[in-house]
Design an enzyme around this catalytic site. Structure first.
Site, short mmCIF file in Angstrom:
data_model
loop_
_atom_site.label_atom_id
_atom_site.label_comp_id
_atom_site.label_asym_id
_atom_site.label_seq_id
_atom_site.Cartn_x
_atom_site.Cartn_y
_atom_site.Cartn_z
N ARG A 239 37.39 -6.15 -34.31
CA ARG A 239 36.20 -5.86 -35.10
C ARG A 239 35.69 -7.17 -35.69
O ARG A 239 36.49 -7.98 -36.18
CB ARG A 239 36.51 -4.88 -36.23
N GLU A 268 26.47 -5.65 -35.98
CA GLU A 268 26.17 -5.28 -34.59
C GLU A 268 25.04 -4.28 -34.55
O GLU A 268 24.99 -3.39 -35.41
CB GLU A 268 27.42 -4.69 -33.92
N HIS A 287 30.17 -6.10 -27.39
CA HIS A 287 31.16 -5.05 -27.72
C HIS A 287 31.44 -4.16 -26.49
O HIS A 287 31.17 -2.95 -26.52
CB HIS A 287 30.66 -4.21 -28.91
C1 GLV Z 1 35.84 0.31 -29.69
O1 GLV Z 1 35.58 -0.70 -30.27
C2 GLV Z 1 36.85 1.23 -30.11
O2 GLV Z 1 37.33 1.13 -31.24
O3 GLV Z 1 37.22 2.09 -29.31
#
Ligand code: GLV
Length: 327
Positions: A239, A268, A287
């Protein structure tokens, strides 16, 4: 018998919709490329028993208050920092995630990012496409070796472990920092525990795999970056807020570390104004850690199974707040 009502906050794969349609009456935000507007979500949820969410939806006190019948928030992600877990538990709402199914896919992307950053693949691709490749010369687009280097893994959970397994194929020395020791993996993979500062000092590649929580926010800031080697690479597929982006920008510009590979950002989608995007020694991705076709379908079906269980009185398989379960 009337089926329980649920709301789905985005267009999801057909296989998951079928699971939900088999047991529930659903309404859905029918777009793929835009999140459901908050006011629409607030209008939709007062009557539903469950909600299927993505990491783009903030599930907070306001939303939970507007949803007195909701029994479950089924988040289609392994991370659930978009959900105020304490508030959900207070409201007696179950929260679920999708662990396991995305582990290997995310570890693959971590390695892709690590290799792309170490060997300057995106820069090299641009160089070629821009017609700048006139000749071969000894130090053209030289990067850092991955084979035999030292990898420091921050957070040796499922994904961190899968990254450590891949690192063995590259004969990397694996150091790790984790809340608790993983003696099983120390034996099996030869991973060595290090306090965070020591890991940062010794690693050629630092890869972050810890969840976002108040205590991990800006885990990597100015002080931590200053401990890293000038040839070191930072990889983040967890993250964004685990890294202080301003401090990272300065460390990269001043060449106090060598490069960064980022799949996640503090905000984001990342703004094109974000100065990190101006740097050649940053590889930036939107991401996509878990973004293989098969894995995204599995994540959606896993979340659907959790949702259906939660609204039909069964304990969902991936409950993250057992306090929300009323048995
Ligand atoms: C994606 O970032 C997730 O947490 O699955």
């Amino acid at each position: 018998m009337t089926k329980p009502k649920v709301y789905i906050t985005r267009l999801i794969p057909e296989a998951a919709l079928e699971i939900i349609a088999g047991a529930c009456d659903y309404r859905i935000w029918p777009e793929e490329g835009t999140p459901v507007p908050r006011d629409i979500l607030l209008q939709e949820i007062p009557t539903v028993a469950g909600v299927f969410t993505l990491l783009t939806e903030k599930v907070d006190e306001e939303l939970l208050r507007a949803a007195p019948r909701v029994k479950i928030v089924a988040n289609m992600a392994v991370g659930y920092d978009n959900v105020d877990l304490a508030a959900a538990s207070r409201h007696g709402v179950m929260v679920t995630n999708t662990p396991g199914v995305l582990t290997e896919t995310t570890a693959d992307l971590t390695f892709a990012l690590l290799l792309a950053t170490a060997r300057r693949l995106l820069e090299a691709n641009q160089y070629l496409r821009q017609g700048r490749w006139k000749t071969w010369y000894p130090m053209l687009l030289t990067g850092q070796d991955v084979y035999g280097a030292t990898l420091g893994i921050i957070g040796l959970g499922r994904i961190g472990e899968a990254v450590a397994r891949r690192a063995r194929g590259f004969a990397m020395r694996v150091l790790y920092y984790n809340r608790h020791r993983r003696e099983d993996l120390e034996r099996e993979l030869g991973a060595t525990y290090r306090p965070l500062d020591d890991l940062l000092r010794e690693a050629d590649f630092v890869s972050i795999h810890a969840p976002l929580a108040p205590e991990t926010r800006h885990l990597i800031g100015e002080r931590e970056l200053a401990l890293m080697k000038p040839t070191a690479v930072l990889i983040n597929t967890s993250r964004g807020p685990l890294v202080d982006e301003q401090a990272l920008y300065l460390a990269l510009v001043q060449k106090r570390i060598w490069a960064a590979g980022l799949d996640v950002f503090e905000a984001e989608p990342v703004s094109l104004e974000n100065p990190l995007l101006r740097l050649e020694n940053v590889v930036a991705l939107p991401h996509i850690g878990s973004a293989s076709v098969a894995t995204r379908v599995k994540m959606a079906t896993t979340a659907a199974i959790n949702l259906v269980a939660g609204v039909t009185g069964q304990r969902p398989p991936h409950l993250v707040n057992p306090q929300g379960w009323k048995g």
